[in-house]
Structures are given as C-alpha cells and as structure tokens.
Design a protein around this motif. Structure first.
Motif, PDB file in Angstrom:
ATOM      1  N   ARG A   2       0.617  -1.232   0.126  1.00  0.00           N
ATOM      2  CA  ARG A   2       0.154  -0.189  -0.134  1.00  0.00           C
ATOM      3  C   ARG A   2       0.829   1.193  -0.165  1.00  0.00           C
ATOM      4  O   ARG A   2       0.501   2.677   0.231  1.00  0.00           O
ATOM      5  CB  ARG A   2      -0.603   0.125   1.072  1.00  0.00           C
ATOM      6  CG  ARG A   2      -1.772  -1.165   1.018  1.00  0.00           C
ATOM      7  CD  ARG A   2      -3.296  -0.849   1.992  1.00  0.00           C
ATOM      8  NE  ARG A   2      -3.986  -1.585   2.476  1.00  0.00           N
ATOM      9  CZ  ARG A   2      -5.247  -1.145   2.618  1.00  0.00           C
ATOM     10  NH1 ARG A   2      -5.545  -0.188   3.411  1.00  0.00           N
ATOM     11  NH2 ARG A   2      -6.175  -2.602   2.690  1.00  0.00           N
ATOM     12  N   GLY A   3       2.533   1.083   0.004  1.00  0.00           N
ATOM     13  CA  GLY A   3       3.177   2.550   0.044  1.00  0.00           C
ATOM     14  C   GLY A   3       4.001   3.288   0.928  1.00  0.00           C
ATOM     15  O   GLY A   3       4.569   3.550   1.160  1.00  0.00           O
ATOM     16  N   TRP A   4       4.008   2.001   1.461  1.00  0.00           N
ATOM     17  CA  TRP A   4       4.223   2.210   3.011  1.00  0.00           C
ATOM     18  C   TRP A   4       5.889   1.789   3.089  1.00  0.00           C
ATOM     19  O   TRP A   4       6.457   0.984   2.281  1.00  0.00           O
ATOM     20  CB  TRP A   4       4.654   2.122   4.239  1.00  0.00           C
ATOM     21  CG  TRP A   4       2.833   1.588   5.553  1.00  0.00           C
ATOM     22  CD1 TRP A   4       1.236   1.886   4.132  1.00  0.00           C
ATOM     23  CD2 TRP A   4       2.765   2.032   6.182  1.00  0.00           C
ATOM     24  NE1 TRP A   4       0.539   2.207   5.341  1.00  0.00           N
ATOM     25  CE2 TRP A   4       1.194   2.142   6.280  1.00  0.00           C
ATOM     26  CE3 TRP A   4       3.147   1.825   7.323  1.00  0.00           C
ATOM     27  CZ2 TRP A   4       0.750   2.685   7.999  1.00  0.00           C
ATOM     28  CZ3 TRP A   4       3.021   1.938   9.057  1.00  0.00           C
ATOM     29  CH2 TRP A   4       1.203   2.598   8.722  1.00  0.00           C
ATOM     30  N   SER A   5       6.560   3.157   3.416  1.00  0.00           N
ATOM     31  CA  SER A   5       7.981   3.353   3.707  1.00  0.00           C
ATOM     32  C   SER A   5       9.176   1.767   4.093  1.00  0.00           C
ATOM     33  O   SER A   5       8.191   2.267   5.047  1.00  0.00           O
ATOM     34  CB  SER A   5       8.748   4.554   3.940  1.00  0.00           C
ATOM     35  OG  SER A   5       8.225   5.248   4.672  1.00  0.00           O
ATOM     36  N   ASP A   6      10.597   1.794   3.647  1.00  0.00           N
ATOM     37  CA  ASP A   6      10.812   1.505   5.280  1.00  0.00           C
ATOM     38  C   ASP A   6      10.908   1.881   6.765  1.00  0.00           C
ATOM     39  O   ASP A   6      11.258   1.727   7.882  1.00  0.00           O
ATOM     40  CB  ASP A   6      12.322   1.034   4.785  1.00  0.00           C
ATOM     41  CG  ASP A   6      12.322  -0.102   3.631  1.00  0.00           C
ATOM     42  OD1 ASP A   6      11.443  -1.007   3.614  1.00  0.00           O
ATOM     43  OD2 ASP A   6      13.057  -0.530   3.922  1.00  0.00           O
ATOM     44  N   THR A   7      10.729   3.177   6.738  1.00  0.00           N
ATOM     45  CA  THR A   7      10.601   4.084   7.652  1.00  0.00           C
ATOM     46  C   THR A   7      10.101   4.048   8.256  1.00  0.00           C
ATOM     47  O   THR A   7       9.479   4.030  10.203  1.00  0.00           O
ATOM     48  CB  THR A   7      11.546   5.731   7.286  1.00  0.00           C
ATOM     49  OG1 THR A   7      12.921   6.192   6.492  1.00  0.00           O
ATOM     50  CG2 THR A   7      11.506   6.530   8.120  1.00  0.00           C
ATOM     51  N   ASP A   8       8.728   4.496   7.655  1.00  0.00           N
ATOM     52  CA  ASP A   8       8.082   4.393   8.084  1.00  0.00           C
ATOM     53  C   ASP A   8       6.894   2.470   9.331  1.00  0.00           C
ATOM     54  O   ASP A   8       6.690   2.488   9.790  1.00  0.00           O
ATOM     55  CB  ASP A   8       6.059   4.798   7.469  1.00  0.00           C
ATOM     56  CG  ASP A   8       5.982   6.000   7.121  1.00  0.00           C
ATOM     57  OD1 ASP A   8       6.416   7.126   7.982  1.00  0.00           O
ATOM     58  OD2 ASP A   8       5.398   6.602   6.302  1.00  0.00           O
ATOM     59  N   LEU A   9       7.611   1.670   8.095  1.00  0.00           N
ATOM     60  CA  LEU A   9       7.490   0.159   8.938  1.00  0.00           C
ATOM     61  C   LEU A   9       8.327   0.107   9.447  1.00  0.00           C
ATOM     62  O   LEU A   9       7.969  -0.036  11.045  1.00  0.00           O
ATOM     63  CB  LEU A   9       7.788  -0.315   7.440  1.00  0.00           C
ATOM     64  CG  LEU A   9       6.810  -0.852   6.719  1.00  0.00           C
ATOM     65  CD1 LEU A   9       7.295  -1.438   5.649  1.00  0.00           C
ATOM     66  CD2 LEU A   9       5.823  -1.419   7.019  1.00  0.00           C
ATOM     67  N   ALA A  10       8.987   1.130  10.315  1.00  0.00           N
ATOM     68  CA  ALA A  10      10.131   1.103  11.003  1.00  0.00           C
ATOM     69  C   ALA A  10       9.820   0.983  12.240  1.00  0.00           C
ATOM     70  O   ALA A  10      10.148   0.744  13.875  1.00  0.00           O
ATOM     71  CB  ALA A  10      11.662   0.973  10.642  1.00  0.00           C
ATOM     72  N   LYS A  11       8.789   2.582  12.394  1.00  0.00           N
ATOM     73  CA  LYS A  11       8.340   3.390  13.135  1.00  0.00           C
ATOM     74  C   LYS A  11       7.175   2.345  13.708  1.00  0.00           C
ATOM     75  O   LYS A  11       6.927   2.212  15.359  1.00  0.00           O
ATOM     76  CB  LYS A  11       7.686   4.726  12.245  1.00  0.00           C
ATOM     77  CG  LYS A  11       8.325   5.521  12.754  1.00  0.00           C
ATOM     78  CD  LYS A  11       8.638   6.763  11.799  1.00  0.00           C
ATOM     79  CE  LYS A  11       9.108   7.963  12.062  1.00  0.00           C
ATOM     80  NZ  LYS A  11       8.713   9.504  11.760  1.00  0.00           N
ATOM     81  N   LEU A  12       6.342   1.295  12.899  1.00  0.00           N
ATOM     82  CA  LEU A  12       4.962   0.748  13.608  1.00  0.00           C
ATOM     83  C   LEU A  12       6.028  -0.373  13.969  1.00  0.00           C
ATOM     84  O   LEU A  12       5.593  -1.161  14.946  1.00  0.00           O
ATOM     85  CB  LEU A  12       4.771   0.470  12.186  1.00  0.00           C
ATOM     86  CG  LEU A  12       3.715  -1.039  12.153  1.00  0.00           C
ATOM     87  CD1 LEU A  12       1.909  -0.143  12.596  1.00  0.00           C
ATOM     88  CD2 LEU A  12       3.414  -1.402  10.702  1.00  0.00           C
ATOM     89  N   THR A  13       7.195  -1.255  13.694  1.00  0.00           N
ATOM     90  CA  THR A  13       7.232  -2.343  14.090  1.00  0.00           C
ATOM     91  C   THR A  13       8.152  -2.419  15.452  1.00  0.00           C
ATOM     92  O   THR A  13       7.938  -3.075  16.396  1.00  0.00           O
ATOM     93  CB  THR A  13       8.727  -3.418  13.521  1.00  0.00           C
ATOM     94  OG1 THR A  13       9.435  -1.917  13.353  1.00  0.00           O
ATOM     95  CG2 THR A  13       7.714  -3.324  11.987  1.00  0.00           C
ATOM     96  N   SER A  14       8.505  -1.412  16.101  1.00  0.00           N
ATOM     97  CA  SER A  14       9.415  -0.810  16.952  1.00  0.00           C
ATOM     98  C   SER A  14      10.086  -0.249  17.371  1.00  0.00           C
ATOM     99  O   SER A  14       9.701   1.094  18.046  1.00  0.00           O
ATOM    100  CB  SER A  14      10.554  -1.962  17.455  1.00  0.00           C
ATOM    101  OG  SER A  14      11.546  -2.521  16.077  1.00  0.00           O
ATOM    102  N   GLY A  15      10.238   1.150  16.393  1.00  0.00           N
ATOM    103  CA  GLY A  15      10.621   2.852  17.094  1.00  0.00           C
ATOM    104  C   GLY A  15       9.851   3.654  17.660  1.00  0.00           C
ATOM    105  O   GLY A  15      10.266   4.102  18.945  1.00  0.00           O
ATOM    106  N   ASN A  16       8.338   3.659  17.722  1.00  0.00           N
ATOM    107  CA  ASN A  16       7.409   4.255  18.426  1.00  0.00           C
ATOM    108  C   ASN A  16       7.721   3.486  19.351  1.00  0.00           C
ATOM    109  O   ASN A  16       7.414   4.369  20.677  1.00  0.00           O
ATOM    110  CB  ASN A  16       6.251   3.972  17.755  1.00  0.00           C
ATOM    111  CG  ASN A  16       5.903   4.923  16.544  1.00  0.00           C
ATOM    112  OD1 ASN A  16       7.042   5.320  16.180  1.00  0.00           O
ATOM    113  ND2 ASN A  16       5.210   4.548  15.382  1.00  0.00           N
ATOM    114  N   MET A  17       8.136   2.081  19.860  1.00  0.00           N
ATOM    115  CA  MET A  17       7.044   2.093  21.328  1.00  0.00           C
ATOM    116  C   MET A  17       9.010   2.394  22.325  1.00  0.00           C
ATOM    117  O   MET A  17       8.744   2.503  23.387  1.00  0.00           O
ATOM    118  CB  MET A  17       7.323   0.352  21.199  1.00  0.00           C
ATOM    119  CG  MET A  17       6.896  -0.139  22.413  1.00  0.00           C
ATOM    120  SD  MET A  17       5.287   0.203  22.817  1.00  0.00           S
ATOM    121  CE  MET A  17       5.593   1.822  24.683  1.00  0.00           C
ATOM    122  N   LEU A  18       9.896   2.026  21.491  1.00  0.00           N
ATOM    123  CA  LEU A  18      10.786   2.790  22.279  1.00  0.00           C
ATOM    124  C   LEU A  18      10.984   4.158  22.328  1.00  0.00           C
ATOM    125  O   LEU A  18      11.155   4.319  23.465  1.00  0.00           O
ATOM    126  CB  LEU A  18      12.462   2.311  21.226  1.00  0.00           C
ATOM    127  CG  LEU A  18      13.822   2.098  21.337  1.00  0.00           C
ATOM    128  CD1 LEU A  18      13.792   1.073  22.497  1.00  0.00           C
ATOM    129  CD2 LEU A  18      14.614   2.280  20.456  1.00  0.00           C
TER     130      LEU A  18
END
Length: 407
Positions: free
Chosen positions: A364-380
């Motif tokens: 759907r067009g998500w970048s690696d930067t945004d996927l990284a935030k979703l997976t763990s960057g935001n929680m960290l």
C-alpha cells in the motif's frame, strides 16, 4: 580437482523481492508487540509447567506462540501480559498476577538463549544486540493492584512496565469500556493518583479496555505518553473496546501510541456485530459478557448455531492505516493479543504472521522508515520518554500515600 556439484533445480523457484525487503527490515527493526497472553494459556493448559508446554520445541496446535514462530515472525520484543480476570476478588487477583509474573520470569530463565528480561529501553536494545527477544511485563487490569499504590510500586519492582487501568469490569477507581458508567467520570480521585504514581515510577499507562471517559481523564492527567497495548480504531469497527477518533487525535500532543490489535471482533465490523448479538444472548441466559471465561464458553456454544463471519488481513491493515491517518505515523504500533483470542485472519494465525502484515502495508506504499516506526521505533521512543518523565518526577515528589476513599 573434483568435478563441481551440479546446481540444484531452481526452475520452479522465484525470488520474492518484497519478502526479502521485509526480512531485511525486521533484522534491523524487529517487531515489538504490545500484548501476548501466553502466560495465561500456560496456566490454563499445564499449570505453568514449561516442561509440559515446551515452546522451544514448538507448540503449534496448542498455542499461537512458541520460539520457532516468534523467530519466523521477526519478533524482537514482547510485552507479556500478566493477567488476572477482572471478576476475581482483589487479593486473589493480586496472587494470580504474581503467579503470572513468576511464570514469565521462569520462561525467560528456561530459554535464556532466546529471551532476556527487559526493564528499560536500553535493556531492549541490549537484548537485540545479543540476538534475544526482549521480554517485558504488562499487568492487564487495575484489579491487579487491589486499589493499593504500595502494590503498584511492588509490581513495578518485579518488572511490570505497564498497567492496563481496567479489564472487562469496572474497578473501584476506573471505568471499563464494557462496564456501566460508575458516576465518577471515568477516573475517581484515587484513579488520578494511580496515573500520577505510574508517571512517577515510569510505568506506562495502558488505556486498552477502558471507557472513552477514562481515556479522556487519563490523557488530561498524565505527564508521560500513554499507550493502548491492544486496541483498534472505533471509526473502522464500532465496538467499545476500540479507540474513538477524538482520542486518537490527542496522541500526537501526548506522544503516546495505539498498538493495533488483530482480534477479529475488534477489527471486522461484521464480527463485532456478531459479538454484540452473542453478548445479548448471554445476558438473557444469565452469563456476564464481561466474564472472560464465562463468555468464551458461551460464545463457542452460540457459534454452533450462528456461524461467525470471516475476518481478513486487510481488515487489520485498514485499522493500522486509520490510526496512522488520525494519530500520525509516530503513534501507531502492533498489539496482536495472541493466545488471548481466537479465529485470527488467514496470514495472521499466529506470531509468525507479522511479515505478512508488513508486506501488505508495503504494497500500500509504506516506506521502510514508516514500517520501522510501526514495528518498534515508536514503542522504543514512548518507553524512553516515560523513563525521562519518571526521572524528573522522582526528584520532585515522594511516593504517594493516597488510599482509596481518601485520595
């Protein structure tokens, strides 16, 4: 010189660039999931005997979670739920929570090459560097403290790093999403003190399961980011357990995040409606729909004559994208609720399914930067900020001595 070994036949194999991209992403930014009920499942199945539930060897068909599937799913950090039913009386709930903490700690000790107990954001990163799955504890429901701030502080010392303010029932100081309004507007004065003390400790305020009124008051009071450990978007699936848009919109100012759950009844509107019908039928039968064990048993019986609608991975994707669109890319995460629900979408049947979800988002067009935030960057980021706030507040005020009734 010996003849070279002929290459194996790869004519029926094709590389999958998207799968390779997701695998590479997860190597750098593993999934940090907000909620997993394996400890309760271990209690129910084997009385916490990890030799009888060998997650190292694999437990497919018995649980959604084991070590091989965690590795396949790219999971690098997990909040393990230390759950007690919300209809247990106070002291029994505290005991059950302590037993759950013990079970998770013994799981970590049983498989030390796989798991590492994590108490801080730095501990999480150290676990990743060592190739281990950072294991954090989240207490699900304010019943676990029996309206005692001393108990809250002791749970923190034992490693609990979030407390869900309620589970399915109201408690004496906070209203649940599935309870009747108590009259104190979501949080009582003592409930406000609970949130303030959690901020002082560095324990995250988890607003999954609470009423919209409780969400609002907690956001007014907290000085640290909040989290929803396993909730989805109410605008996409209109059930009380999900988060309204006006609350999602406040996460930007607060710095918190909503960790989207995969529970079918919270992501697929048709299943949400099915659950609501089942709840009405349960009440007519004298079964409390807020009772986890009672309603689970009733739902199985109800399903025999009322087939449950289908759920899909795209239903989950829709929630992830809605939370991103309303709250912002910095305020969305993942909280599957594996081993705490059933009937997950094809492709998300167990903890090995996270790459499928990430691939769908990438398409759907998500970048690696945004996927990284979703997976763990935001929680960290959220945990680090809670630790920073706690450092300031611990220097400013002493532990609270408030008690229920005299807050």
């Amino acid at each position: 010189m010996p003849a070279p070994t002929p290459p194996s036949d790869t004519s029926d194999r094709t590389s999958d660039p998207l799968a390779e991209r997701i695998a590479a992403l997860l190597e750098r930014h593993p999934v940090w999931d907000g909620h997993n009920d394996l400890a309760w499942e271990a209690r129910e199945q084997v009385g916490y005997d990890w030799t009888a539930l060998d997650i190292g060897a694999g437990t497919a068909g018995r649980t959604h979670t084991d070590i091989p599937r965690l590795r396949a799913g790219g999971v690098g950090a997990q909040f393990w739920s230390v759950y007690a039913p919300s209809d247990l009386p106070g002291s029994a709930a505290v005991t059950a929570t302590l037993e759950q903490i013990d079970a998770v700690r013994r799981m970590v000790e049983t498989w030390p090459d796989t798991f590492a107990l994590a108490l801080t954001a730095d501990d999480v990163e150290k676990a990743w560097a060592a190739g281990r799955i950072a294991s954090l504890l989240g207490a699900e429901g304010g019943q676990s403290i029996d309206s005692s701030l001393g108990t809250l502080r002791m749970l923190y010392r034992l490693g609990v790093r979030y407390l869900t303010l309620t589970h399915n029932h109201n408690n004496p100081w906070a209203d649940s999403a599935t309870g009747e309004p108590s009259g104190h507007g979501g949080l009582s004065e003592f409930g406000v003190e609970v949130v303030r003390e959690m901020n002082r400790l560095g324990m995250l305020v988890d607003l999954s399961h609470v009423s919209a009124a409780t969400m609002g008051v907690a956001l007014d009071v907290t000085e640290a980011p909040v989290m929803f450990s396993h909730s989805s978007a109410r605008a996409v699936c209109d059930v009380p357990r999900n988060v309204p848009d006006d609350v999602l919109a406040r996460l930007g100012g607060n710095g918190g995040l909503c960790m989207v759950t995969f529970v079918p009844g919270f992501v697929t509107p048709e299943i949400g409606a099915w659950r609501a019908e089942a709840a009405e039928a349960a009440r007519a039968r004298g079964v409390d729909p807020a009772s986890y064990t009672g309603f689970s048993a009733f739902s199985k019986e109800w399903e025999a004559d009322h087939p449950i609608p289908h759920t899909t991975l795209d239903d989950v994707v829709d929630h992830v994208e809605h939370v991103r669109d309303v709250a912002g890319i910095d305020h969305v995460g993942l909280g599957g609720d594996y081993d705490g629900a059933s009937g997950f979408a094809p492709g998300l049947e167990d903890v090995s399914g996270y790459p499928n979800l990430l691939a769908a988002l990438a398409r759907r067009g998500w970048s690696d930067t945004d996927l990284a935030k979703l997976t763990s960057g935001n929680m960290l980021r959220v945990l680090r900020e809670a630790e920073r706030v706690a450092g300031r507040l611990a220097a400013e005020r002493a532990p609270s001595t408030a008690r229920l009734g005299n807050a």
